[in-house]
Design a protein around this motif. Structure first.
Motif, short mmCIF file in Angstrom:
data_model
loop_
_atom_site.label_atom_id
_atom_site.label_comp_id
_atom_site.label_asym_id
_atom_site.label_seq_id
_atom_site.Cartn_x
_atom_site.Cartn_y
_atom_site.Cartn_z
N MET A 1 -47.12 -7.17 49.38
CA MET A 1 -47.90 -6.69 48.25
C MET A 1 -47.41 -5.31 47.82
SD MET A 1 -51.82 -7.88 49.00
CE MET A 1 -51.97 -7.10 50.61
N PRO A 2 -47.49 -5.01 46.51
CA PRO A 2 -47.08 -3.69 46.05
C PRO A 2 -47.84 -2.58 46.77
CG PRO A 2 -47.42 -5.17 44.20
CD PRO A 2 -47.92 -5.88 45.40
N SER A 3 -47.20 -1.44 46.89
CA SER A 3 -47.83 -0.30 47.53
C SER A 3 -49.06 0.14 46.73
CB SER A 3 -46.84 0.85 47.63
OG SER A 3 -46.48 1.31 46.33
N GLU A 4 -49.91 0.91 47.38
CA GLU A 4 -51.14 1.36 46.73
C GLU A 4 -50.87 2.10 45.43
OE1 GLU A 4 -54.66 1.05 47.43
OE2 GLU A 4 -53.64 -0.69 48.29
N GLU A 5 -49.75 2.84 45.38
CA GLU A 5 -49.44 3.61 44.18
C GLU A 5 -49.19 2.74 42.95
OE1 GLU A 5 -48.46 6.13 47.73
OE2 GLU A 5 -48.21 4.02 47.15
N MET A 6 -48.80 1.49 43.16
CA MET A 6 -48.48 0.63 42.02
C MET A 6 -49.33 -0.64 41.99
SD MET A 6 -44.78 -0.84 43.33
CE MET A 6 -44.54 -1.97 41.96
N ALA A 7 -50.36 -0.74 42.83
CA ALA A 7 -51.10 -1.99 42.99
C ALA A 7 -52.16 -2.24 41.93
CB ALA A 7 -51.75 -2.04 44.38
N GLY A 8 -52.59 -1.21 41.23
CA GLY A 8 -53.73 -1.35 40.32
C GLY A 8 -53.63 -2.49 39.32
N PRO A 9 -52.58 -2.56 38.51
CA PRO A 9 -52.48 -3.63 37.52
C PRO A 9 -52.43 -5.03 38.13
CG PRO A 9 -50.95 -1.85 37.02
CD PRO A 9 -51.48 -1.59 38.40
N PHE A 10 -51.93 -5.14 39.36
CA PHE A 10 -51.86 -6.43 40.04
C PHE A 10 -53.22 -6.83 40.59
CE2 PHE A 10 -47.80 -4.34 40.22
CZ PHE A 10 -46.89 -5.32 39.90
N ARG A 11 -53.93 -5.85 41.18
CA ARG A 11 -55.20 -6.13 41.82
C ARG A 11 -56.24 -6.62 40.80
NH1 ARG A 11 -55.93 -1.43 43.68
NH2 ARG A 11 -55.04 -1.75 45.75
N ASP A 12 -56.22 -6.04 39.63
CA ASP A 12 -57.22 -6.38 38.62
C ASP A 12 -57.16 -7.85 38.21
OD1 ASP A 12 -57.97 -3.75 38.70
OD2 ASP A 12 -56.92 -3.18 36.86
N TYR A 13 -55.99 -8.48 38.36
CA TYR A 13 -55.82 -9.86 37.92
C TYR A 13 -55.46 -10.82 39.06
CZ TYR A 13 -56.11 -8.04 33.21
OH TYR A 13 -56.55 -7.42 32.06
N GLY A 14 -55.69 -10.40 40.29
CA GLY A 14 -55.42 -11.28 41.43
C GLY A 14 -53.95 -11.59 41.62
#
Length: 220
Positions: A188-201
């Motif tokens: 999974m992308p690191s926390e610094e870049m995870a936001g846009p991925f997390r929002d859409y599963g």
């Protein structure tokens, strides 16, 4: 060629079969699973190590450790050789660094023992703890020397940092010096870049894995 018949009463089928090698085949001993469950998780990696802890991941952990069942499945599905490696994120998701690097030495010893016992069926990638780049460099020398493994697996970012970070220079130089193939395992992308991925599963195999591995490779 398949389906090629002669004039003999019983048809003769001629087939050329290549060896089938499965590359991303994770393995961990029961001792490793128990020890890993007792370590502290790096905050950004807690989700990826949840399968190593608690009842939810118990069936998965059982499959990781059962070599007899694995061999039976390999025979059933036509896999000749499995290249064993630790499950994601290796020891890269754990802290403190000293505990992680101690654990990785034991894990590499165990994978090497499996390969020595069944060299016709198993090969292996060693793991390192990039949290301590100097130790990682020494472990690469051991992996490619006395342990006789086939390369190293890096589980992408370590605490959000990629291999192009200058602090990992001892690790990269050791891999080059010992001609160690580096397998970049997606995660999974690191926390610094995870936001846009997390929002859409999209953190995992749907999209996040590919983006993370690709980003890591391009950065290098």
């Amino acid at each position: 060629m398949p389906g090629c018949y002669s004039s003999y009463p019983a048809p003769i089928r001629v087939m050329n079969r290549y060896r089938v090698i499965a590359v991303e085949e994770h393995y961990a001993s029961s001792d490793y699973v128990r020890a890993a469950a007792e370590l502290d998780a790096w905050p950004g990696d807690a989700r990826e190590i949840q399968m190593m802890r608690g009842p939810f991941g118990a069936p998965w952990r059982q499959k990781l450790t059962d070599l007899d069942a694995r061999l039976a499945e390999m025979d059933e599905t036509g896999i000749d050789v499995a290249v064993l490696s630790l499950p994601v994120p290796g020891v890269q998701g754990y802290q403190p660094a000293q505990s992680a690097t101690s654990l990785v030495e034991t894990a590499n010893d165990q994978i090497a023992e499996v390969v020595r016992d069944r060299p016709a069926r198993f090969s292996g990638f060693g793991a390192v703890g990039p949290q301590d780049p100097t130790h990682a460099a020494a472990e690469i020398e051991r992996i490619m020397g006395p342990l006789g493994l086939s390369g190293i697996m890096i589980y992408s970012h370590t605490h959000g940092r990629y291999l192009d970070d200058p602090r990992f220079e001892p690790l990269v130089s050791a891999a080059e010096a010992h001609d160690a193939a580096i397998y970049l395992h997606p995660r999974m992308p690191s926390e610094e870049m995870a936001g846009p991925f997390r929002d859409y599963g999209m953190l995992t195999a749907l999209w996040g894995f590919q983006v993370d591995a690709g980003t890591h490779a391009v950065r290098i």
